[in-house]
Design a protein around this motif. Structure first.
Motif, PDB file in Angstrom:
ATOM      1  N   CYS A   1      -7.750  -1.790  -4.625  1.00 32.78           N
ATOM      2  CA  CYS A   1      -7.788  -2.737  -5.784  1.00 32.78           C
ATOM      3  C   CYS A   1      -6.472  -2.800  -6.423  1.00 32.78           C
ATOM      4  O   CYS A   1      -6.005  -3.422  -7.484  1.00 32.78           O
ATOM      5  CB  CYS A   1      -8.620  -1.710  -7.101  1.00 32.78           C
ATOM      6  SG  CYS A   1      -7.741  -0.345  -8.070  1.00 32.78           S
ATOM      7  N   THR A   2      -5.409  -2.336  -5.684  1.00 37.11           N
ATOM      8  CA  THR A   2      -4.046  -2.338  -6.002  1.00 37.11           C
ATOM      9  C   THR A   2      -3.304  -2.776  -5.048  1.00 37.11           C
ATOM     10  O   THR A   2      -1.923  -2.485  -4.943  1.00 37.11           O
ATOM     11  CB  THR A   2      -3.514  -0.888  -6.575  1.00 37.11           C
ATOM     12  OG1 THR A   2      -4.247  -0.536  -7.580  1.00 37.11           O
ATOM     13  CG2 THR A   2      -2.015  -1.046  -7.240  1.00 37.11           C
TER      14      THR A   2
ATOM     15  N   ASP B   1      -1.012  10.292  -5.915  1.00 39.68           N
ATOM     16  CA  ASP B   1      -1.913  10.898  -5.082  1.00 39.68           C
ATOM     17  C   ASP B   1      -1.618  10.248  -3.798  1.00 39.68           C
ATOM     18  O   ASP B   1      -0.637   9.388  -3.348  1.00 39.68           O
ATOM     19  CB  ASP B   1      -3.185  10.635  -5.421  1.00 39.68           C
ATOM     20  CG  ASP B   1      -3.693   9.282  -5.356  1.00 39.68           C
ATOM     21  OD1 ASP B   1      -3.366   8.581  -4.335  1.00 39.68           O
ATOM     22  OD2 ASP B   1      -4.047   8.832  -6.438  1.00 39.68           O
TER      23      ASP B   1
ATOM     24  N   LYS C   1      -5.570   2.513  -1.966  1.00 41.63           N
ATOM     25  CA  LYS C   1      -6.452   1.866  -2.951  1.00 41.63           C
ATOM     26  C   LYS C   1      -6.384   0.546  -2.995  1.00 41.63           C
ATOM     27  O   LYS C   1      -5.526  -0.329  -3.592  1.00 41.63           O
ATOM     28  CB  LYS C   1      -5.878   2.559  -4.348  1.00 41.63           C
ATOM     29  CG  LYS C   1      -6.170   3.878  -4.326  1.00 41.63           C
ATOM     30  CD  LYS C   1      -5.782   4.809  -5.598  1.00 41.63           C
ATOM     31  CE  LYS C   1      -6.200   6.206  -5.597  1.00 41.63           C
ATOM     32  NZ  LYS C   1      -5.923   6.915  -6.710  1.00 41.63           N
TER      33      LYS C   1
ATOM     34  N   ASP D   1     -10.548   0.403 -11.461  1.00 37.40           N
ATOM     35  CA  ASP D   1      -9.607  -0.841 -11.106  1.00 37.40           C
ATOM     36  C   ASP D   1      -8.399  -0.633 -11.711  1.00 37.40           C
ATOM     37  O   ASP D   1      -7.714  -1.625 -12.138  1.00 37.40           O
ATOM     38  CB  ASP D   1     -10.162  -1.985 -11.902  1.00 37.40           C
ATOM     39  CG  ASP D   1     -10.051  -3.432 -11.100  1.00 37.40           C
ATOM     40  OD1 ASP D   1      -9.384  -3.350 -10.103  1.00 37.40           O
ATOM     41  OD2 ASP D   1     -10.624  -4.472 -11.708  1.00 37.40           O
ATOM     42  N   THR D   2      -7.816   0.658 -11.695  1.00 35.80           N
ATOM     43  CA  THR D   2      -6.397   1.032 -12.352  1.00 35.80           C
ATOM     44  C   THR D   2      -5.763   1.883 -11.378  1.00 35.80           C
ATOM     45  O   THR D   2      -4.825   2.758 -11.712  1.00 35.80           O
ATOM     46  CB  THR D   2      -6.593   1.555 -13.761  1.00 35.80           C
ATOM     47  OG1 THR D   2      -7.208   2.705 -13.761  1.00 35.80           O
ATOM     48  CG2 THR D   2      -7.013   0.528 -14.775  1.00 35.80           C
ATOM     49  N   SER D   3      -6.141   1.971 -10.227  1.00 37.35           N
ATOM     50  CA  SER D   3      -5.559   2.845  -9.120  1.00 37.35           C
ATOM     51  C   SER D   3      -5.612   4.524  -9.345  1.00 37.35           C
ATOM     52  O   SER D   3      -4.999   5.310  -9.017  1.00 37.35           O
ATOM     53  CB  SER D   3      -4.062   2.664  -8.993  1.00 37.35           C
ATOM     54  OG  SER D   3      -3.476   1.681  -9.710  1.00 37.35           O
ATOM     55  N   GLN D   4      -6.707   4.788 -10.101  1.00 34.78           N
ATOM     56  CA  GLN D   4      -6.962   6.233 -10.697  1.00 34.78           C
ATOM     57  C   GLN D   4      -8.009   6.816  -9.762  1.00 34.78           C
ATOM     58  O   GLN D   4      -7.928   8.012  -9.141  1.00 34.78           O
ATOM     59  CB  GLN D   4      -7.270   6.446 -11.910  1.00 34.78           C
ATOM     60  CG  GLN D   4      -6.410   5.639 -12.986  1.00 34.78           C
ATOM     61  CD  GLN D   4      -5.130   6.576 -13.410  1.00 34.78           C
ATOM     62  OE1 GLN D   4      -5.284   7.798 -13.372  1.00 34.78           O
ATOM     63  NE2 GLN D   4      -4.012   5.863 -13.643  1.00 34.78           N
TER      64      GLN D   4
ATOM     65  N   HIS E   1      -2.818   8.273  -1.525  1.00 36.18           N
ATOM     66  CA  HIS E   1      -2.971   6.805  -1.335  1.00 36.18           C
ATOM     67  C   HIS E   1      -1.897   5.989  -2.061  1.00 36.18           C
ATOM     68  O   HIS E   1      -1.332   5.073  -1.582  1.00 36.18           O
ATOM     69  CB  HIS E   1      -4.309   6.367  -1.913  1.00 36.18           C
ATOM     70  CG  HIS E   1      -5.497   7.298  -1.647  1.00 36.18           C
ATOM     71  ND1 HIS E   1      -5.680   7.767  -0.204  1.00 36.18           N
ATOM     72  CD2 HIS E   1      -6.308   8.182  -2.256  1.00 36.18           C
ATOM     73  CE1 HIS E   1      -6.705   8.570  -0.180  1.00 36.18           C
ATOM     74  NE2 HIS E   1      -7.205   8.706  -1.711  1.00 36.18           N
TER      75      HIS E   1
ATOM     76  N   LEU F   1       1.631  -4.568 -10.006  1.00 36.13           N
ATOM     77  CA  LEU F   1       0.290  -5.366  -9.783  1.00 36.13           C
ATOM     78  C   LEU F   1      -0.705  -4.969 -10.978  1.00 36.13           C
ATOM     79  O   LEU F   1      -1.447  -5.753 -11.423  1.00 36.13           O
ATOM     80  CB  LEU F   1      -0.349  -5.113  -8.362  1.00 36.13           C
ATOM     81  CG  LEU F   1       0.558  -5.835  -7.210  1.00 36.13           C
ATOM     82  CD1 LEU F   1      -0.045  -5.438  -5.781  1.00 36.13           C
ATOM     83  CD2 LEU F   1       0.449  -7.242  -7.569  1.00 36.13           C
TER      84      LEU F   1
ATOM     85  N   HIS G   1       2.534  -0.610  -7.032  1.00 36.36           N
ATOM     86  CA  HIS G   1       1.545   0.250  -7.864  1.00 36.36           C
ATOM     87  C   HIS G   1       1.993   0.396  -9.523  1.00 36.36           C
ATOM     88  O   HIS G   1       1.293   1.139 -10.143  1.00 36.36           O
ATOM     89  CB  HIS G   1       1.459   1.631  -7.281  1.00 36.36           C
ATOM     90  CG  HIS G   1       0.597   1.501  -6.178  1.00 36.36           C
ATOM     91  ND1 HIS G   1       0.553   0.636  -5.059  1.00 36.36           N
ATOM     92  CD2 HIS G   1      -0.584   2.043  -5.812  1.00 36.36           C
ATOM     93  CE1 HIS G   1      -0.479   0.922  -4.322  1.00 36.36           C
ATOM     94  NE2 HIS G   1      -1.234   1.746  -4.807  1.00 36.36           N
TER      95      HIS G   1
ATOM     96  N   LYS H   1      -2.363  -7.518 -13.327  1.00 37.04           N
ATOM     97  CA  LYS H   1      -3.770  -7.614 -13.688  1.00 37.04           C
ATOM     98  C   LYS H   1      -4.324  -7.303 -14.974  1.00 37.04           C
ATOM     99  O   LYS H   1      -5.107  -8.146 -15.390  1.00 37.04           O
ATOM    100  CB  LYS H   1      -4.376  -6.191 -12.733  1.00 37.04           C
ATOM    101  CG  LYS H   1      -5.847  -6.557 -12.451  1.00 37.04           C
ATOM    102  CD  LYS H   1      -6.319  -4.769 -12.126  1.00 37.04           C
ATOM    103  CE  LYS H   1      -6.210  -4.766 -10.195  1.00 37.04           C
ATOM    104  NZ  LYS H   1      -6.897  -3.667  -9.832  1.00 37.04           N
TER     105      LYS H   1
END
Lengths: 271, 160
Positions: free
Chosen positions: B60-61, A100, B58, B41-44, A102, A35, A32, A39
């Motif tokens: 996207c991550t 959070d 998420k 696209d930034t895990s937010q 997730h 990646l 987290h 990206k």
């Protein structure tokens, strides 16, 4: 994201071999931080070596007066572990305050510690509890492990296997979160173990996580919030950004330290 | 390129994927499951939340190759034919959506929360636990109401 080759070694030696043979490899834990950085093309690695299938890097073990946590253990599992809640409840709370739900389902203690983000929570917990970092090559104390912003004593290719926490009489963590990013603007982790007190601060240090010896000495004499009233941290050593000036952070360190002392066994979050 | 085998919404899928493709894009572009949205696209923002082995992530991550041999559920996998999942129905009944962009992630996050949270849910807990999902138009009030209503239906024994 640039092309990369993904590997899932089943053993430590397999992971080490893949790392040694690759051009610009990186170990992947929760992914987290790594990646998103890849990206954005802030990082490029020819090979990603996912450590999640290596059995000895998962889970919890109690060894006499220590709690050992495998580096690939997810934040969610630390936050919800009955063993962690029993031995070091503030550590369970600290893990449960990261990101959070997730993010906590993916992020790992080893990844957070090896990344050493200056606003991450785990470095404060490790330094505040006097943890021992066990790698595939050696053992390091937390004071020697965190060496600067995003810097650790880990050598290229070295794998962080476990973190061992001495079990304290008292531990507490208090953090003041950024309203936008939710990262700690200031987080203070305090522990008391055999009359020795440790106070570690994240989110604020210009050189990353650090200990505050003057707070420790004051709390060793008198473990109460009032003992800290006359203590202060020099803003010259603190960072300044949109979340606050170094003077603001210096004041917050004192406030969060007092809140931690007032809430033993807990992680308390403030906005 | 890597061959991956995974289960998506109960169906086994075998694909050859680039190692640098994220799960959200794999689901959308290679499987045509466009219910999973990519917002920040930034895990937010949480618009891309799906379940991997029963846990919310998420997407996207997470790389598609990391989901090899996993069991993945997306928003398309929740309803049983024409019968909506209780959380989907609650969002409809309580006006928990307006533009709908964040809704798939909200619903997948809410299902995970209701299924796994160890204690009774309150509005405060729901707001806390849903902090990884952002809505820019409905406001959170009705989303929280919908999640509590669905929780009442799905876990009547433990709800306060």
């Amino acid at each position: 994201m640039y092309p990369t080759k993904y590997h899932t070694p089943k053993t430590l030696s397999e992971a080490q071999k893949i790392f040694a043979a690759a051009a610009s490899p990186a170990y992947l834990s929760g992914g987290h931080t790594l990646l998103p950085a890849m990206k954005l093309r802030l990082a490029a690695h020819s090979d990603l070596i996912d450590l999640s299938a290596i059995p000895e890097m998962h889970g919890f073990t109690q060894k006499a007066d220590r709690l050992s946590i495998g580096a690939m253990t997810r934040h969610h599992d630390v936050a919800n572990s009955a063993l962690v809640a029993k031995l070091i409840p503030a550590l369970a709370g600290c893990a449960g305050s990261i990101g959070d739900r997730h993010v906590r389902h993916r992020g790992t203690i080893g990844g957070s510690v090896a990344n050493n983000d200056p606003a991450a929570d785990y470095p404060a917990a490790l330094l505040g509890l006097g943890a021992i970092i066990v790698t595939d090559k050696r053992q390091l104390v937390a004071d020697e492990f965190f060496t600067g912003l995003y810097q650790t004593a880990l050598q290229p290719g070295e794998i962080l296997l476990q973190v061992e926490f001495p079990i304290p009489q008292i531990a507490a963590y208090a953090k003041f979160r950024s309203l936008a990013s939710r990262y700690s603007v200031v987080g203070v982790f305090i522990s008391q173990n055999n009359k020795k007190v440790r106070v570690a601060v994240t989110g604020a240090g210009a050189g990353g996580v650090f200990r505050v010896q003057s707070f420790e000495a004051a709390l060793e004499k008198d473990f109460s919030p009032s003992a800290l009233v006359t203590c202060s941290v020099d803003p010259a050593y603190l960072m300044a950004d949109a979340s606050g000036s170094s003077e603001y952070r210096a004041n917050l360190i004192n406030v969060m330290a007092r809140r931690a002392v007032e809430n033993p066994g807990k992680t308390s979050c403030y906005n | 390129m890597t061959n991956i085998v995974l289960t998506v919404n109960g169906t086994q899928v075998l694909r050859e994927v680039e190692d640098n493709i994220f799960l959200a894009y794999f689901l959308r572009e290679q499987l045509g499951l466009t219910g999973t949205h990519v917002g920040c696209d930034t895990s937010q923002c949480g618009c891309c939340v799906v379940h991997v082995n029963g846990t919310s992530v998420k997407s996207c991550t997470m790389l598609a190759v990391q989901a090899n041999s996993a069991d993945v559920t997306t928003i398309e996998g929740l309803a049983k034919g024409d019968v909506l999942h209780p959380v989907q129905r609650a969002f409809k009944e309580h006006h928990g959506l307006q533009c709908g962009f964040c809704t798939p992630g909200m619903i997948m996050a809410a299902v995970d929360l209701i299924n796994t949270y160890p204690k009774p849910l309150t509005a405060e807990i729901v707001r806390d636990e849903m902090e990884g999902n952002l809505c820019r138009c409905t406001g959170y009030h009705n989303i929280v109401k919908a999640i509590l209503a669905a929780a009442d239906e799905m876990r009547p024994v433990v709800t306060a």
